[in-house]
Design a protein around this motif. Structure first.
Motif, short mmCIF file in Angstrom:
data_model
loop_
_atom_site.label_atom_id
_atom_site.label_comp_id
_atom_site.label_asym_id
_atom_site.label_seq_id
_atom_site.Cartn_x
_atom_site.Cartn_y
_atom_site.Cartn_z
N GLN A 174 0.81 -1.25 -0.06
CA GLN A 174 -0.06 -0.01 -0.12
C GLN A 174 1.11 1.15 -0.12
O GLN A 174 1.70 1.53 0.98
N GLU A 175 0.84 1.82 -1.04
CA GLU A 175 1.89 3.05 -1.34
C GLU A 175 1.03 4.45 -1.09
O GLU A 175 0.13 4.53 -1.33
N PRO A 176 1.90 5.54 -0.31
CA PRO A 176 1.22 6.81 -0.36
C PRO A 176 1.07 7.44 -1.57
O PRO A 176 2.10 7.26 -2.33
N PHE A 177 0.02 7.98 -1.90
CA PHE A 177 -0.21 8.83 -3.12
C PHE A 177 -0.29 10.27 -2.65
O PHE A 177 -1.27 10.56 -1.97
N VAL A 178 0.81 11.18 -3.10
CA VAL A 178 0.81 12.41 -2.42
C VAL A 178 0.86 13.31 -3.28
O VAL A 178 1.26 13.16 -4.47
N ALA A 179 0.54 14.63 -2.74
CA ALA A 179 0.62 15.93 -3.59
C ALA A 179 2.20 16.32 -3.35
O ALA A 179 2.59 16.31 -2.31
N THR A 213 14.82 18.44 -2.71
CA THR A 213 14.34 19.28 -3.57
C THR A 213 12.79 19.52 -3.93
O THR A 213 12.41 20.37 -4.63
N LEU A 214 12.28 18.56 -3.59
CA LEU A 214 10.77 18.26 -3.78
C LEU A 214 10.21 18.11 -2.29
O LEU A 214 10.92 17.65 -1.41
N LYS A 215 8.98 18.56 -2.22
CA LYS A 215 8.20 18.29 -0.92
C LYS A 215 6.79 17.82 -1.11
O LYS A 215 6.09 18.39 -2.06
N VAL A 216 6.44 17.06 0.05
CA VAL A 216 5.07 16.67 0.23
C VAL A 216 4.23 17.62 0.83
O VAL A 216 4.42 18.02 1.74
#
Length: 291
Positions: free
Chosen positions: A158-163, A252-255
């Motif tokens: 079950q994988e987190p699906f994030v913005a 470099t990226l953030k949730v």
């Protein structure tokens, strides 16, 4: 193995013509009709409706045709292995683009010990399922929704699906954001038919939001390209956390954190119902869960 009448019916389900079926099978048209009627009588199920000039396959016939195809594909593969036990073993599977970024490489690494030829086809969810139906893929790794009554499957994780946004984007500095905040940015989204896009649409609908509410919609069919656009501060996208794991670790990226929390979506190893090779697929899914 199924007798000749089942093969005749399968061909008829594809051609929807007694004449073309007879031509393909090198038998007479009355012979085709007789075999179909005999099969219907034995099963006590109507498989075909024929009202000149139109022939249609009943819902029961559609199900039977799909079953015949699955059995034939597996039978051909097994017979080939029995006839040529020393031939190089081959496995073919499909994977969606998102899962090709992190899950498929793990599986290929596992399969290297058992197979000399490994074929991986990167495609979308619907095409991956079609490949199973047609026998061009032994199984598939998918994240999209599918008819669980038509296939057997194992949940791999079950994988987190994030913005996700660039770390220097103003929204990245907020503790939490809501959908009203998100709709101030361009949305980078996968193409129609992608499991990731379907999941995003369902997630937005649950919040009473449509994709049309974003000021700009950028459709990109490659996760690597989406990562590059995010790094350039182009907008916001929804991705599996593992797809951007390196960029998150590098800062470099953030949730972005929505009040409802992160959706966790099943990633599945999907294969034909009642597959002769089901034990192998279950074992591979277990090993992926442990990796």
């Amino acid at each position: 193995m199924l007798d000749a009448r089942y093969h005749t019916f399968y061909v008829l389900s594809q051609t929807k013509s007694y004449t073309q079926t007879a031509h393909k099978l090198f038998i007479t048209q009355p012979a085709v009709s007789q075999q179909i009627k005999g099969l219907e009588a034995e099963l006590d199920v109507q498989l075909v409706r024929y009202q000149r000039p139109r022939l249609t396959i009943t819902p029961a016939g559609v199900e039977l045709a799909a079953f015949i195809q699955r059995v034939q594909v597996q039978a051909d593969k097994l017979v080939g292995e029995l006839r040529h036990p020393q031939a190089p073993q081959q496995v073919t599977f499909s994977t969606t683009l998102s899962l090709s970024e992190f899950l498929a490489p793990q599986l290929i690494q596992r399969l290297q010990a058992a197979y000399r030829q490994i074929r991986c086809q990167v495609t979308n969810t619907q095409a991956a399922l079609t490949a199973i139906d047609e026998g061009t893929s032994d199984f598939a790794l998918i994240e999209g929704n599918f008819d669980k009554s038509r296939y057997d499957y194992e949940i791999v994780r079950q994988e987190p699906f994030v913005a996700v946004v660039a770390a220097d984007q103003p929204l990245a500095q907020q503790q939490t954001v809501d959908w009203a905040d998100l709709t101030t940015l361009p949305l980078i989204v996968r193409e129609e038919g992608s499991g990731s896009r379907e999941i995003l649409v369902n997630l937005a609908q649950a919040a009473n939001v449509t994709l049309a509410e974003f000021p700009q919609l950028l459709t990109v069919n490659n996760p690597a390209a989406i990562r590059q656009l995010l790094l350039r501060g182009v907008g916001v996208s929804f991705l599996y956390r593992s797809v951007v794991a390196d960029e998150l670790a590098a800062g470099t990226l953030k949730v972005l954190h929505l009040p409802a929390g992160h959706l966790r979506h099943d990633l599945d190893l999907v294969y034909a119902r009642d597959s002769f090779y089901a034990a192998d697929y279950r074992q591979w899914a277990r090993e992926l869960r442990e990796m």
